[in-house]
Structure formats: C-alpha cells, structure tokens
Write a protein that holds these residues in place. Structure first.
Motif, mmCIF file in Angstrom:
data_model
loop_
_atom_site.group_PDB
_atom_site.id
_atom_site.type_symbol
_atom_site.label_atom_id
_atom_site.label_comp_id
_atom_site.label_asym_id
_atom_site.label_seq_id
_atom_site.Cartn_x
_atom_site.Cartn_y
_atom_site.Cartn_z
ATOM 1 N N LEU A 34 0.832 -1.252 0.021
ATOM 2 C CA LEU A 34 -0.087 -0.120 -0.025
ATOM 3 C C LEU A 34 0.758 1.226 -0.047
ATOM 4 C CD1 LEU A 34 -2.404 -0.937 2.855
ATOM 5 C CD2 LEU A 34 -2.784 -1.216 0.461
ATOM 6 N N GLY A 35 0.324 2.463 -0.635
ATOM 7 C CA GLY A 35 1.027 3.495 -0.474
ATOM 8 C C GLY A 35 0.613 4.565 -1.359
ATOM 9 N N ARG A 36 1.062 5.715 -1.172
ATOM 10 C CA ARG A 36 0.440 6.915 -2.249
ATOM 11 C C ARG A 36 1.058 6.628 -3.382
ATOM 12 N NH1 ARG A 36 0.817 10.631 2.597
ATOM 13 N NH2 ARG A 36 -1.305 10.695 3.624
ATOM 14 N N ASN A 37 0.753 7.584 -4.337
ATOM 15 C CA ASN A 37 1.365 7.529 -5.790
ATOM 16 C C ASN A 37 2.610 7.940 -5.419
ATOM 17 O OD1 ASN A 37 -1.550 9.170 -6.641
ATOM 18 N ND2 ASN A 37 -0.607 7.432 -7.896
ATOM 19 N N GLY A 38 3.648 7.082 -6.288
ATOM 20 C CA GLY A 38 5.158 7.508 -6.605
ATOM 21 C C GLY A 38 5.898 7.198 -5.185
ATOM 22 N N VAL A 39 5.451 6.268 -4.256
ATOM 23 C CA VAL A 39 6.268 5.962 -3.215
ATOM 24 C C VAL A 39 7.123 4.700 -3.102
ATOM 25 C CG1 VAL A 39 4.585 6.777 -1.478
ATOM 26 C CG2 VAL A 39 4.470 4.522 -2.095
ATOM 27 N N GLY A 40 7.018 4.181 -4.646
ATOM 28 C CA GLY A 40 7.915 2.949 -4.626
ATOM 29 C C GLY A 40 7.266 1.661 -5.174
ATOM 30 N N LYS A 41 5.865 1.637 -5.247
ATOM 31 C CA LYS A 41 5.194 0.223 -5.183
ATOM 32 C C LYS A 41 5.681 -0.527 -6.321
ATOM 33 C CE LYS A 41 1.084 2.165 -4.963
ATOM 34 N NZ LYS A 41 1.503 3.367 -4.785
ATOM 35 N N THR A 42 5.532 0.301 -7.587
ATOM 36 C CA THR A 42 5.909 -0.354 -8.885
ATOM 37 C C THR A 42 7.458 -0.866 -8.819
ATOM 38 O OG1 THR A 42 4.074 0.539 -9.920
ATOM 39 C CG2 THR A 42 5.803 -0.241 -11.442
ATOM 40 N N THR A 43 8.201 0.164 -8.553
ATOM 41 C CA THR A 43 9.517 -0.082 -8.294
ATOM 42 C C THR A 43 9.968 -1.496 -7.499
ATOM 43 O OG1 THR A 43 9.933 2.142 -8.641
ATOM 44 C CG2 THR A 43 12.024 1.214 -7.936
ATOM 45 N N THR A 44 9.352 -1.454 -6.554
ATOM 46 C CA THR A 44 9.628 -2.650 -5.793
ATOM 47 C C THR A 44 9.308 -4.075 -6.266
ATOM 48 O OG1 THR A 44 9.386 -1.236 -3.425
ATOM 49 C CG2 THR A 44 8.681 -4.049 -3.473
ATOM 50 N N LEU A 45 8.303 -4.013 -7.099
ATOM 51 C CA LEU A 45 7.687 -5.156 -7.947
ATOM 52 C C LEU A 45 8.777 -5.425 -9.032
ATOM 53 C CD1 LEU A 45 3.854 -4.649 -8.013
ATOM 54 C CD2 LEU A 45 4.919 -5.959 -6.278
ATOM 55 N N ARG A 46 8.975 -4.288 -9.601
ATOM 56 C CA ARG A 46 9.987 -4.488 -10.803
ATOM 57 C C ARG A 46 11.440 -4.777 -10.103
ATOM 58 N NH1 ARG A 46 8.950 -1.747 -15.681
ATOM 59 N NH2 ARG A 46 11.127 -1.461 -15.844
ATOM 60 N N SER A 47 11.840 -4.367 -9.136
ATOM 61 C CA SER A 47 13.041 -4.914 -8.507
ATOM 62 C C SER A 47 12.905 -6.344 -8.196
ATOM 63 C CB SER A 47 13.494 -4.253 -7.391
ATOM 64 O OG SER A 47 13.243 -2.754 -7.463
#
Ligand SMILES: Nc1ncnc2c1ncn2[C@@H]1O[C@H](COP(=O)(O)OP(=O)(O)OP(=O)(O)O)[C@@H](O)[C@H]1O
Ligand SMILES: [Mg+2]
Length: 233
Positions: A34-47
C-alpha cells in the motif's frame, strides 16, 4: 516462505527510489503493498522480477537467489507479473492473447485457455474479440489470464483495480479471491484499500521508498493513524 526480499535499494539513474525495502510472501498468502502515488510500489515489484534490478539487496524465490536475474528467467522460475498498464496485444483476439503466452509442457494442473475461461467466464464470451475493444475490467481479467498461462507459482499484480468502476472492482475482487482459494500465491500493489484488505493476509505500507509498516490486516486495522499518515489523500 516462497518469496523473501531483503534490503532492496533501487535507483533510476541518479534518482534513488527504494531505501532498504523488505518484503516476504508465504505460500498460499495474498500480500499487498500500500502507499500513495510515487512511493515506490511499482519499483519494488520491478526490483523483484528483474525489470529494474536493485543496486543492493537480495531476492530469494523458493530457496533460489534470483537477485538481478533477467525477467524471462524469473518468469521461467515461476513468477508472473501483470503490469499496471496491462500491455495486451490490442490487435489480437482474446484467445490469441492467451495463446501467445502459453509456455512449457502442459501437465494435469497446467493452465490453458479453457481453464482461464473457467476462471473468467466473461472472457469465453469474448473469445474472438480484439483485446483493444475490451472494457477496462475485461482487459484486466485478460491480463491476469495471460499471466496464468505461464503456470506461475507466484502471481504479481500491479494496481489491478486502477481505473475500474466500483462494481467492476467488486467482480475482479471475487475472481482474485477464487484464484487464491484455488491455491494461488499473490503479491499485489493497490491503492484501493477495500480490495486490498478484502483479499490480503498481510500488508506493507511504503512511503518515500521505505517500509513504514508491515503486519497482518488485523494489525493494520488496529492502528488507525496509519491510514491518515500514509494513505489518505
Ligand atoms: N523509469 C523511471 N525513471 C525515473 N524515475 C522513475 C521511473 N519510474 C518511476 N520513477 C520514479 O520513482 C518513484 C517511485 O515510482 P513508482 O512507480 O515505483 O511508484 P508507485 O508507488 O508505483 O506509484 P503509483 O501509485 O503512481 O503507481 C517516483 O518518484 C517516480 O517518479
Ligand atoms: Mg505504480
């Protein structure tokens, strides 16, 4: 534990986005970031899946260190990813979108077009329709169906409810719940709290590339300050 990521530091060029993110997923669980826009959710998944390899940290999947592996190798290992923007082939039919994703030999429990249609009956009715003409909800189901065609052991969904009307989100929620009941392990990023809490055993709250909270849904719900501080708009 099927997935264990520790101490992930990920950057785009000079811009550091993740600062020591840790995420774990147990077999059969659904876990939500969870988290607001731009906090790094997609980046975590991509990592996790090698699309944006972390500069530091470790990703272990089913006992294997897959840190920085190329995405196709991660997929082969059993992780499927449904990106936020879905990325279907708009000019191909529903069936063709599924068939191009078929992979490997088909065992008894393997996913095929027919099993995807049993899971998402609406897709069977749209079999010959071009994906570009589907509604947002239908496209999301097709994107998930396509991911299942790779016979994953872990399904990663990036904001599956984004852009969908509330009734469509409800339907999607029931489908994801059924997948889970069928034994699928799921990691997702979501901003729709209702969907996230309805489906997940555990949640993580990300903020500015840090994990600010990790716990069960009950623990999250017991601390009402978390919503105000990290989730409310
Ligand atoms: N390809 C990229 N190049 C440079 N910066 C990027 C890139 N992708 C994302 N970022 C930046 O990294 C940060 C985290 O983005 P990310 O997409 O991981 O957030 P998010 O939590 O998924 O947001 P959203 O809810 O909007 O999808 C943001 O500041 C974003 O601008
Ligand atoms: Mg995102």
């Amino acid at each position: 534990m099927i997935l264990e990521a520790r101490d992930l530091y990920t950057a785009y060029g000079l811009s550091q986005v993740l600062f020591g993110v840790a995420v774990t997923v147990d077999v059969g669980q659904a876990v939500c970031l969870l988290g607001r826009n731009g906090v790094g959710k997609t980046t975590t998944l991509r990592s996790l899946i090698g699309l944006t390899p972390p500069r530091a940290g470790h990703v272990v999947f089913d006992g294997m260190d897959i840190t920085g592996w190329a995405p196709y190798r991660v997929a082969r290992q059993g992780i499927a990813f449904v990106p936020q923007e879905r990325r279907l082939f708009g000019d191909l039919s529903v069936r063709e979108n599924l068939e191009v994703a078929r992979r490997g030999t088909r065992g008894a429990s393997a996913w095929g077009v027919e099993r995807v249609y049993e899971t998402f009956p609406i897709l069977e009715q749209l079999d010959a329709r071009r994906a570009g003409y589907l509604s947002g909800g239908e496209q999301q189901m097709l994107a998930i169906g396509r991911a299942l065609m790779g016979n994953p052991r872990l399904l990663i969904l990036d904001e599956p409810s984004e852009g969908l009307a509330p009734l469509v989100v409800d339907a999607l929620c029931e489908h994801i719940r059924a997948l889970k009941a069928d034994g699928m392990t799921i990691l997702m990023a979501e901003q729709n709290l209702t969907l996230a809490l309805a489906l997940s055993e555990r949640v993580y709250i990300l903020d500015k590339g840090h994990v600010r909270f990790a716990g069960t849904v009950a623990e999250f719900e017991a601390d009402t300050t978390l919503r105000d501080e990290y989730l409310a708009v």
